[in-house]
Design a protein around this motif. Structure first.
Motif, PDB file in Angstrom:
ATOM      1  N   SER A  14       0.898  -1.140   0.003  1.00 47.82           N
ATOM      2  CA  SER A  14       0.033  -0.054  -0.053  1.00 47.82           C
ATOM      3  C   SER A  14       0.779   1.184   0.124  1.00 47.82           C
ATOM      4  N   PHE A  15       2.251   1.208   0.830  1.00 49.92           N
ATOM      5  CA  PHE A  15       2.954   2.332   0.608  1.00 49.92           C
ATOM      6  C   PHE A  15       3.269   2.805  -0.845  1.00 49.92           C
ATOM      7  N   MET A  16       3.435   1.955  -1.566  1.00 49.27           N
ATOM      8  CA  MET A  16       3.837   2.319  -2.919  1.00 49.27           C
ATOM      9  C   MET A  16       2.871   3.171  -3.642  1.00 49.27           C
ATOM     10  N   LYS A  17       1.730   3.386  -3.197  1.00 49.37           N
ATOM     11  CA  LYS A  17       0.542   4.187  -3.700  1.00 49.37           C
ATOM     12  C   LYS A  17       0.334   5.452  -3.067  1.00 49.37           C
ATOM     13  N   TRP A  18       1.352   5.801  -2.020  1.00 52.90           N
ATOM     14  CA  TRP A  18       1.121   6.793  -1.254  1.00 52.90           C
ATOM     15  C   TRP A  18       1.144   8.366  -2.025  1.00 52.90           C
ATOM     16  N   THR A  19       0.778   9.094  -1.528  1.00 59.02           N
ATOM     17  CA  THR A  19       0.823  10.670  -2.137  1.00 59.02           C
ATOM     18  C   THR A  19       1.416  11.323  -1.044  1.00 59.02           C
ATOM     19  N   CYS A  21       0.401  13.743   0.663  1.00 61.99           N
ATOM     20  CA  CYS A  21      -0.467  13.958   1.830  1.00 61.99           C
ATOM     21  C   CYS A  21      -0.673  12.638   2.551  1.00 61.99           C
ATOM     22  N   ASP A  22      -0.348  11.517   2.251  1.00 59.73           N
ATOM     23  CA  ASP A  22      -0.393  10.222   2.970  1.00 59.73           C
ATOM     24  C   ASP A  22       0.850  10.194   3.913  1.00 59.73           C
ATOM     25  N   VAL A  23       2.143  10.727   3.300  1.00 53.56           N
ATOM     26  CA  VAL A  23       3.453  10.747   3.838  1.00 53.56           C
ATOM     27  C   VAL A  23       3.286  11.759   4.967  1.00 53.56           C
ATOM     28  N   VAL A  24       2.454  12.803   4.731  1.00 49.54           N
ATOM     29  CA  VAL A  24       2.418  14.069   5.847  1.00 49.54           C
ATOM     30  C   VAL A  24       1.594  13.443   7.239  1.00 49.54           C
ATOM     31  N   HIS A  25       0.466  12.594   6.590  1.00 49.18           N
ATOM     32  CA  HIS A  25      -0.465  12.125   7.447  1.00 49.18           C
ATOM     33  C   HIS A  25       0.222  10.946   8.646  1.00 49.18           C
ATOM     34  N   VAL A  26       1.026  10.155   7.787  1.00 40.35           N
ATOM     35  CA  VAL A  26       1.986   9.127   8.703  1.00 40.35           C
ATOM     36  C   VAL A  26       2.862   9.841   9.768  1.00 40.35           C
ATOM     37  N   THR A  27       3.640  10.785   9.123  1.00 42.05           N
ATOM     38  CA  THR A  27       4.341  11.441  10.024  1.00 42.05           C
ATOM     39  C   THR A  27       3.894  12.225  11.214  1.00 42.05           C
ATOM     40  N   ARG A  28       2.875  12.738  10.810  1.00 41.98           N
ATOM     41  CA  ARG A  28       2.074  13.763  12.007  1.00 41.98           C
ATOM     42  C   ARG A  28       1.344  12.769  12.908  1.00 41.98           C
ATOM     43  N   HIS A  29       0.804  11.574  12.529  1.00 46.88           N
ATOM     44  CA  HIS A  29      -0.065  10.801  13.338  1.00 46.88           C
ATOM     45  C   HIS A  29       0.785   9.618  13.991  1.00 46.88           C
ATOM     46  N   HIS A  30       2.052   9.474  13.292  1.00 49.36           N
ATOM     47  CA  HIS A  30       2.560   8.366  13.738  1.00 49.36           C
ATOM     48  C   HIS A  30       4.245   8.438  13.939  1.00 49.36           C
TER      49      HIS A  30
END
Length: 188
Positions: A14-19, A21-30
């Motif tokens: 799934s991470f191969m399809k990240w945008t 925004c997805d990277v920012v979401h992961v770094t913010r929440h995890h």
């Protein structure tokens, strides 16, 4: 639909399809796991570029003493050494070594031992005790091989085992706190 369309074993992670925004979401929440990943990259850079132990004065290691004959066999048999390297990376000069090139020594602590220990702990949680025992046996054999190839010091292996227990426990606590946060906010 094919197995790939349904997200089967041949589909991309799934991470191969990240945008972005997805990277920012992961770094913010995890951010805690992200901090560990960044620390690991820093550690690899530091240990890859720093001369740790001069080859002229190797330290005394009881594991090296116990595996002296295995070391001689592997040093004199490049084919056997490469076959063992294919099982997972090791350190006597083989084409399959990681990192590429001749670094002064491998990393503190043993990631091989840590990963296998975490897999064993996970199998125990899943009540798959025989598979956990297989992981433990393979881990012991791997540890002997790492000492024999001089891929790690004995302390690296012991700390890898301890770090696995620590990080497995830490991951469980992180998962529980994340689950509690989701339940507490009413999110599904």
């Amino acid at each position: 639909m094919s197995q790939t369309d349904e997200g089967g074993w041949r589909s991309k992670p799934s991470f191969m399809k990240w945008t972005a925004c997805d990277v920012v979401h992961v770094t913010r929440h995890h951010w805690i796991p992200c901090l560990f990943v960044a620390g690991n990259f820093w550690l690899v850079c530091v240990e890859s570029t720093t001369q740790m132990i001069p080859a002229s004065s190797p330290p005394f290691d009881l594991g090296f003493v116990a595996t002296r004959s295995l070391h001689r066999v592997l040093a004199s048999s490049p084919t056997l050494n490469t076959v063992l390297a294919a099982l997972n990376s090791e350190y006597l000069g083989s084409e399959l070594d990681f990192p590429v090139g001749n670094s002064s020594f491998f990393y503190f602590f043993s990631g091989h031992v840590a990963c296998t220990t975490i897999a064993s702990l996970d199998m125990r949680r899943m009540q798959r005790f025989r598979l956990a025992m297989v992981f433990d046996i393979l881990n012991v054999l791997q540890s002997i091989r790492l000492l024999g190839t001089r891929g790690h010091y004995t302390i690296d292996l012991a700390v890898g085992f301890g770090a696995a227990i620590f990080f497995d426990s830490l991951a469980g606590k992180y998962e529980a706190s994340s689950r509690n946060t989701i339940v507490g906010t009413g999110s599904a």
